[in-house]
Design an enzyme around this catalytic site. Structure first.
Site, PDB file in Angstrom:
ATOM      1  N   CYS A 135       0.846  -1.202   0.000  1.00  0.00           N
ATOM      2  CA  CYS A 135       0.000   0.000   0.000  1.00  0.00           C
ATOM      3  C   CYS A 135       0.879   1.250   0.000  1.00  0.00           C
ATOM      4  O   CYS A 135       0.644   2.190  -0.751  1.00  0.00           O
ATOM      5  CB  CYS A 135      -0.916   0.053   1.218  1.00  0.00           C
ATOM      6  SG  CYS A 135      -1.438  -1.546   1.805  1.00  0.00           S
ATOM      7  N   GLU A 205      -4.145  -4.359  -4.839  1.00  0.00           N
ATOM      8  CA  GLU A 205      -3.934  -2.953  -5.227  1.00  0.00           C
ATOM      9  C   GLU A 205      -4.387  -2.752  -6.676  1.00  0.00           C
ATOM     10  O   GLU A 205      -5.045  -1.767  -7.010  1.00  0.00           O
ATOM     11  CB  GLU A 205      -2.465  -2.545  -5.055  1.00  0.00           C
ATOM     12  CG  GLU A 205      -2.056  -2.295  -3.602  1.00  0.00           C
ATOM     13  CD  GLU A 205      -2.749  -1.079  -2.977  1.00  0.00           C
ATOM     14  OE1 GLU A 205      -3.185  -0.182  -3.711  1.00  0.00           O
ATOM     15  OE2 GLU A 205      -2.874  -1.053  -1.746  1.00  0.00           O
TER      16      GLU A 205
END
Ligand SMILES: Cc1ncc(C[n+]2csc(CCO)c2C)c(N)n1
Length: 227
Positions: A135, A205
């Site tokens: 992240c 993601e």
């Protein structure tokens, strides 16, 4: 090669796919439809609320007080970042109270946060860091790639600016270093599991961009939002 570098290389194909994703490309060019960005911001606020809690689990699982303090500090920063993100973008995008009240986490946002909770619940601090590092790191690399773009849109420029700052860079470096220290001290089996967490988060993601681009919805159920 350090553990972090190795897993970064293993994840490279899916990271490249994120860099190429239409959501990221169009954000940089300023052509991204507002509806998709608004959807993304609302799902991301949900993601961040849970991300902060996963960081707090990391704080509780840390084997030394210095790491507990840092992770707890980061959990607080995420809460503050989430609040300011909400306030700034909600205002800029005219997100209303009604829209917030009607918010439902999309399947991918739900699955990604669930993955992080699972890694945190089942594992130790190394598992938490491995699951949350993509992240930080992926957003940093995206910020670096987009920082020379001129979307000519103050909202998209603001988003890019947040992730290409020096402050953000130091956060990423701190977590990379932490992952390497932990990886050097654990078993091979632990490292394999940590690599899996990193790869799965990297996949999610990508899926998160795709979710927003497609305005993903549940097929039939409408689960109520869980804080
Ligand atoms: C889906 C998604 N993935 C990563 C980030 C970036 N990010 C989220 S929390 C955090 C730590 C510092 O606040 C960072 C870097 C995001 N916003 N949304």
């Amino acid at each position: 090669m350090s553990f972090a570098k190795r897993v970064r290389e293993a994840a490279d194909p899916i990271w490249q796919a994120s860099f190429r994703h239409s959501f990221v490309q169009e954000l940089g060019q300023g052509t991204l439809e507002r509806e998709k960005f608004r959807y993304y911001v609302m799902q991301d606020a949900y993601y961040l609320r849970h991300f902060a809690r996963v960081q707090a689990i990391g704080a509780a699982k840390a084997p030394d007080l210095a790491s507990t303090a840092r992770l707890a500090h980061h959990a607080q920063s995420t809460c503050e970042a989430e609040l300011s993100l909400h306030e700034t973008f909600a205002e800029l995008l005219n997100i209303t109270e009604e829209e917030r009240a009607a918010f439902v986490p999309a399947p991918t946002a739900y699955a990604y946060t669930s993955h992080m909770y699972r890694a945190a619940y089942e594992g130790h601090l190394g598992d938490v860091i491995a699951a949350i590092l993509p992240c930080y790191w992926l957003y940093y690399e995206i910020g670096e790639r987009l920082k020379t773009c001129q979307p000519n849109d103050p909202i998209y420029e603001k988003w890019i600016g947040a992730y290409s700052s020096d402050w953000f860079r130091s956060l990423v470096e701190e977590q990379i270093a932490r992952l390497d220290v932990i990886a050097a001290a654990v078993t091979e089996e632990d490292r394999r599991r940590m690599e899996q967490h990193f790869l799965i988060s990297s996949e999610y993601e990508y899926e998160f961009w795709d979710m927003a681009y497609r305005l993903e919805r549940w097929r039939s159920v409408r689960p109520a939002v869980n804080e």
